[in-house]
Motif scaffolding. Structure first.
Motif, PDB file in Angstrom:
ATOM      1  N   VAL A  53       0.815  -1.208   0.000  1.00  0.00           N
ATOM      2  CA  VAL A  53       0.000   0.000   0.000  1.00  0.00           C
ATOM      3  C   VAL A  53       0.852   1.263   0.000  1.00  0.00           C
ATOM      4  CG1 VAL A  53      -1.718   1.305   1.326  1.00  0.00           C
ATOM      5  CG2 VAL A  53      -1.941  -1.175   1.100  1.00  0.00           C
ATOM      6  N   LEU A  54       1.948   1.243   0.757  1.00  0.00           N
ATOM      7  CA  LEU A  54       2.734   2.463   0.919  1.00  0.00           C
ATOM      8  C   LEU A  54       3.785   2.658  -0.171  1.00  0.00           C
ATOM      9  CD1 LEU A  54       3.292   2.312   4.785  1.00  0.00           C
ATOM     10  CD2 LEU A  54       1.712   3.793   3.547  1.00  0.00           C
ATOM     11  N   VAL A 143      -3.246   3.725  10.596  1.00  0.00           N
ATOM     12  CA  VAL A 143      -3.088   5.098  10.117  1.00  0.00           C
ATOM     13  C   VAL A 143      -2.095   5.146   8.955  1.00  0.00           C
ATOM     14  CG1 VAL A 143      -2.231   7.383  10.742  1.00  0.00           C
ATOM     15  CG2 VAL A 143      -3.738   6.148  12.305  1.00  0.00           C
ATOM     16  N   ALA A 144      -0.986   4.402   9.055  1.00  0.00           N
ATOM     17  CA  ALA A 144       0.009   4.396   7.978  1.00  0.00           C
ATOM     18  C   ALA A 144      -0.587   3.846   6.691  1.00  0.00           C
ATOM     19  CB  ALA A 144       1.222   3.566   8.398  1.00  0.00           C
ATOM     20  N   VAL A 145      -1.311   2.730   6.791  1.00  0.00           N
ATOM     21  CA  VAL A 145      -1.932   2.157   5.607  1.00  0.00           C
ATOM     22  C   VAL A 145      -3.003   3.098   5.057  1.00  0.00           C
ATOM     23  CG1 VAL A 145      -3.361   0.238   4.769  1.00  0.00           C
ATOM     24  CG2 VAL A 145      -1.427  -0.216   6.272  1.00  0.00           C
ATOM     25  N   ALA A 146      -3.733   3.761   5.957  1.00  0.00           N
ATOM     26  CA  ALA A 146      -4.766   4.694   5.518  1.00  0.00           C
ATOM     27  C   ALA A 146      -4.177   5.849   4.723  1.00  0.00           C
ATOM     28  CB  ALA A 146      -5.535   5.229   6.732  1.00  0.00           C
ATOM     29  N   VAL A 147      -2.989   6.329   5.124  1.00  0.00           N
ATOM     30  CA  VAL A 147      -2.338   7.401   4.376  1.00  0.00           C
ATOM     31  C   VAL A 147      -2.040   6.948   2.952  1.00  0.00           C
ATOM     32  CG1 VAL A 147      -0.215   8.754   4.201  1.00  0.00           C
ATOM     33  CG2 VAL A 147      -1.388   8.563   6.393  1.00  0.00           C
ATOM     34  N   GLY A 148      -1.545   5.718   2.823  1.00  0.00           N
ATOM     35  CA  GLY A 148      -1.289   5.195   1.487  1.00  0.00           C
ATOM     36  C   GLY A 148      -2.555   5.083   0.665  1.00  0.00           C
ATOM     37  N   MET A 149      -3.629   4.605   1.293  1.00  0.00           N
ATOM     38  CA  MET A 149      -4.891   4.428   0.577  1.00  0.00           C
ATOM     39  C   MET A 149      -5.542   5.760   0.222  1.00  0.00           C
ATOM     40  SD  MET A 149      -6.437   1.247   2.786  1.00  0.00           S
ATOM     41  CE  MET A 149      -8.087   1.524   2.139  1.00  0.00           C
ATOM     42  N   ALA A 150      -5.399   6.751   1.102  1.00  0.00           N
ATOM     43  CA  ALA A 150      -6.116   8.015   0.911  1.00  0.00           C
ATOM     44  C   ALA A 150      -5.340   9.030   0.089  1.00  0.00           C
ATOM     45  CB  ALA A 150      -6.454   8.634   2.276  1.00  0.00           C
ATOM     46  N   LEU A 151      -4.012   8.895   0.004  1.00  0.00           N
ATOM     47  CA  LEU A 151      -3.217   9.901  -0.700  1.00  0.00           C
ATOM     48  C   LEU A 151      -2.390   9.326  -1.847  1.00  0.00           C
ATOM     49  CD1 LEU A 151      -1.914  12.032   2.323  1.00  0.00           C
ATOM     50  CD2 LEU A 151      -3.832  12.527   0.803  1.00  0.00           C
ATOM     51  N   LEU A 152      -1.649   8.268  -1.581  1.00  0.00           N
ATOM     52  CA  LEU A 152      -0.717   7.768  -2.588  1.00  0.00           C
ATOM     53  C   LEU A 152      -1.421   7.042  -3.720  1.00  0.00           C
ATOM     54  CD1 LEU A 152       2.174   6.458  -0.288  1.00  0.00           C
ATOM     55  CD2 LEU A 152       1.958   8.674  -1.410  1.00  0.00           C
ATOM     56  N   PHE A 153      -2.293   6.097  -3.374  1.00  0.00           N
ATOM     57  CA  PHE A 153      -2.959   5.332  -4.416  1.00  0.00           C
ATOM     58  C   PHE A 153      -3.886   6.191  -5.269  1.00  0.00           C
ATOM     59  CE2 PHE A 153      -1.448   1.158  -3.179  1.00  0.00           C
ATOM     60  CZ  PHE A 153      -1.548   0.469  -4.382  1.00  0.00           C
ATOM     61  N   PRO A 154      -4.659   7.140  -4.706  1.00  0.00           N
ATOM     62  CA  PRO A 154      -5.486   7.983  -5.579  1.00  0.00           C
ATOM     63  C   PRO A 154      -4.676   8.730  -6.630  1.00  0.00           C
ATOM     64  CG  PRO A 154      -6.257   8.176  -3.330  1.00  0.00           C
ATOM     65  CD  PRO A 154      -4.988   7.366  -3.278  1.00  0.00           C
ATOM     66  N   LEU A 155      -3.539   9.305  -6.219  1.00  0.00           N
ATOM     67  CA  LEU A 155      -2.710  10.030  -7.184  1.00  0.00           C
ATOM     68  C   LEU A 155      -2.220   9.094  -8.280  1.00  0.00           C
ATOM     69  CD1 LEU A 155      -1.129  12.449  -8.229  1.00  0.00           C
ATOM     70  CD2 LEU A 155       0.691  11.877  -6.592  1.00  0.00           C
ATOM     71  N   PHE A 156      -1.693   7.947  -7.883  1.00  0.00           N
ATOM     72  CA  PHE A 156      -1.157   7.033  -8.880  1.00  0.00           C
ATOM     73  C   PHE A 156      -2.261   6.478  -9.781  1.00  0.00           C
ATOM     74  CE2 PHE A 156      -0.077   2.711 -10.231  1.00  0.00           C
ATOM     75  CZ  PHE A 156       0.963   3.031 -11.088  1.00  0.00           C
ATOM     76  N   HIS A 223     -10.915  11.663  -5.798  1.00  0.00           N
ATOM     77  CA  HIS A 223     -10.471  10.313  -5.430  1.00  0.00           C
ATOM     78  C   HIS A 223      -9.915  10.297  -4.009  1.00  0.00           C
ATOM     79  CE1 HIS A 223      -8.827   6.428  -7.470  1.00  0.00           C
ATOM     80  NE2 HIS A 223      -9.193   6.189  -6.224  1.00  0.00           N
ATOM     81  N   CYS A 224      -9.120  11.308  -3.658  1.00  0.00           N
ATOM     82  CA  CYS A 224      -8.573  11.388  -2.301  1.00  0.00           C
ATOM     83  C   CYS A 224      -9.694  11.556  -1.273  1.00  0.00           C
ATOM     84  CB  CYS A 224      -7.591  12.545  -2.186  1.00  0.00           C
ATOM     85  SG  CYS A 224      -5.993  12.279  -2.995  1.00  0.00           S
ATOM     86  N   CYS A 225     -10.667  12.410  -1.572  1.00  0.00           N
ATOM     87  CA  CYS A 225     -11.790  12.615  -0.647  1.00  0.00           C
ATOM     88  C   CYS A 225     -12.566  11.320  -0.449  1.00  0.00           C
ATOM     89  CB  CYS A 225     -12.710  13.711  -1.170  1.00  0.00           C
ATOM     90  SG  CYS A 225     -12.022  15.373  -1.089  1.00  0.00           S
ATOM     91  N   ASN A 226     -12.799  10.599  -1.532  1.00  0.00           N
ATOM     92  CA  ASN A 226     -13.527   9.338  -1.436  1.00  0.00           C
ATOM     93  C   ASN A 226     -12.767   8.334  -0.587  1.00  0.00           C
ATOM     94  OD1 ASN A 226     -15.594   7.257  -2.637  1.00  0.00           O
ATOM     95  ND2 ASN A 226     -13.596   6.371  -2.986  1.00  0.00           N
ATOM     96  N   ASN A 227     -11.478   8.137  -0.883  1.00  0.00           N
ATOM     97  CA  ASN A 227     -10.691   7.158  -0.135  1.00  0.00           C
ATOM     98  C   ASN A 227     -10.508   7.573   1.314  1.00  0.00           C
ATOM     99  OD1 ASN A 227     -10.469   6.027  -2.689  1.00  0.00           O
ATOM    100  ND2 ASN A 227      -8.302   5.497  -2.416  1.00  0.00           N
ATOM    101  N   ALA A 228     -10.377   8.889   1.551  1.00  0.00           N
ATOM    102  CA  ALA A 228     -10.244   9.358   2.929  1.00  0.00           C
ATOM    103  C   ALA A 228     -11.509   9.068   3.711  1.00  0.00           C
ATOM    104  CB  ALA A 228      -9.953  10.860   2.936  1.00  0.00           C
ATOM    105  N   LEU A 229     -12.677   9.254   3.096  1.00  0.00           N
ATOM    106  CA  LEU A 229     -13.926   8.949   3.763  1.00  0.00           C
ATOM    107  C   LEU A 229     -14.005   7.471   4.130  1.00  0.00           C
ATOM    108  CD1 LEU A 229     -16.773   9.765   4.682  1.00  0.00           C
ATOM    109  CD2 LEU A 229     -17.558   9.340   2.323  1.00  0.00           C
TER     110      LEU A 229
END
Length: 238
Positions: A53-54, A143-156, A223-229
């Motif tokens: 994920v990260l 929290v670490a995995v959530a950061v990857g899911m909410a920020l990194l994966f949406p961008l990529f 995408h980031c807003c969706n994954n963050a939710l």
């Protein structure tokens, strides 16, 4: 869309993503086998999927930059959608909630239909989804995995599915067909069957934003807003 991206460029980046994801998953599983036999199940899950994920988006973007920007077709950032929007995206204040609500409605309809057909378990349990995995982890790992899911994966994912796939398809088919095809592929890679209506509708919104603003920046924000939710809901159950 004014892009020089070719379908084979997209396929190459997709192959790099699959390869790097498989390698990182293998390394995570190896680390679990060699060093974490006495850990709790949730901690072993964190060690196994954390690199995936990260690090996968970072490794894939670095490899893609080397292959597609510095070499090969020498694509510019604008070719993969990382351009300034053609207008101020103030409409996102409306589009984001509409996108999430319509996607959630499609999932509700799919779940209702599955219930009527007696197929409630067709999509697997919630713990088989990424958000379910997050809810099973210790809080710091979650929290670490959530950061990857909410920020990194949406961008990529927006670079790959909208900036490259949608952009490349737009050179060959009608605009609506490019949006539908890219959204369908985006949905299929999220392999939980009863979640596919959600990702399909979300993908259509993301493709529409990409075309409306001639940039993936608004799509990344949605995408980031969706994954963050999703991840906030998952972490709330910790």
């Amino acid at each position: 869309m004014g892009t020089r991206v070719r379908l084979r460029d997209t396929a190459l980046l997709g192959a790099v993503t699959i390869g790097s994801g498989a390698l990182l998953t293998g390394l995570g599983l190896l680390a679990v086998t060699l060093t974490a036999s006495g850990w709790t199940p949730a901690a072993r899950v964190a060690l196994a999927i954390g690199p995936l994920v990260l690090l996968t988006p970072l490794v894939a973007c670095a490899a893609g930059h080397a292959l597609l920007v510095r070499r090969g077709p020498r694509l510019a950032l604008e070719d993969v959608g990382l351009a300034k929007p053609n207008r101020v995206p103030v409409g996102l204040v409306l589009w984001i909630p509409l996108a999430v609500l319509s996607a959630a409605l499609s999932t509700g309809i799919a779940l209702g239909a599955a219930s009527l057909l007696g197929a409630e378990d067709a999509g697997g349990s919630a713990s088989s989804t990424p958000s379910g995995l997050v809810s099973d982890l210790p809080l710091p790992a979650g929290v670490a995995v959530a950061v990857g899911m909410a920020l990194l994966f949406p961008l990529f994912e927006e670079i790959l599915f909208r900036g490259m796939l949608h952009g490349a398809l737009s050179r060959h088919v009608a605009p609506w067909a490019a949006a539908v095809l890219s959204a369908t592929v985006f949905s299929l890679v999220h392999v939980t069957p009863l979640l596919m209506p959600y990702t399909l509708v979300l993908g259509l919104w993301l493709g529409w934003l990409h075309r409306r603003y001639e940039s993936i920046v608004p799509s990344v924000v949605l995408h980031c807003c969706n994954n963050a939710l999703v991840t906030v809901i998952a972490l709330s159950s910790l």
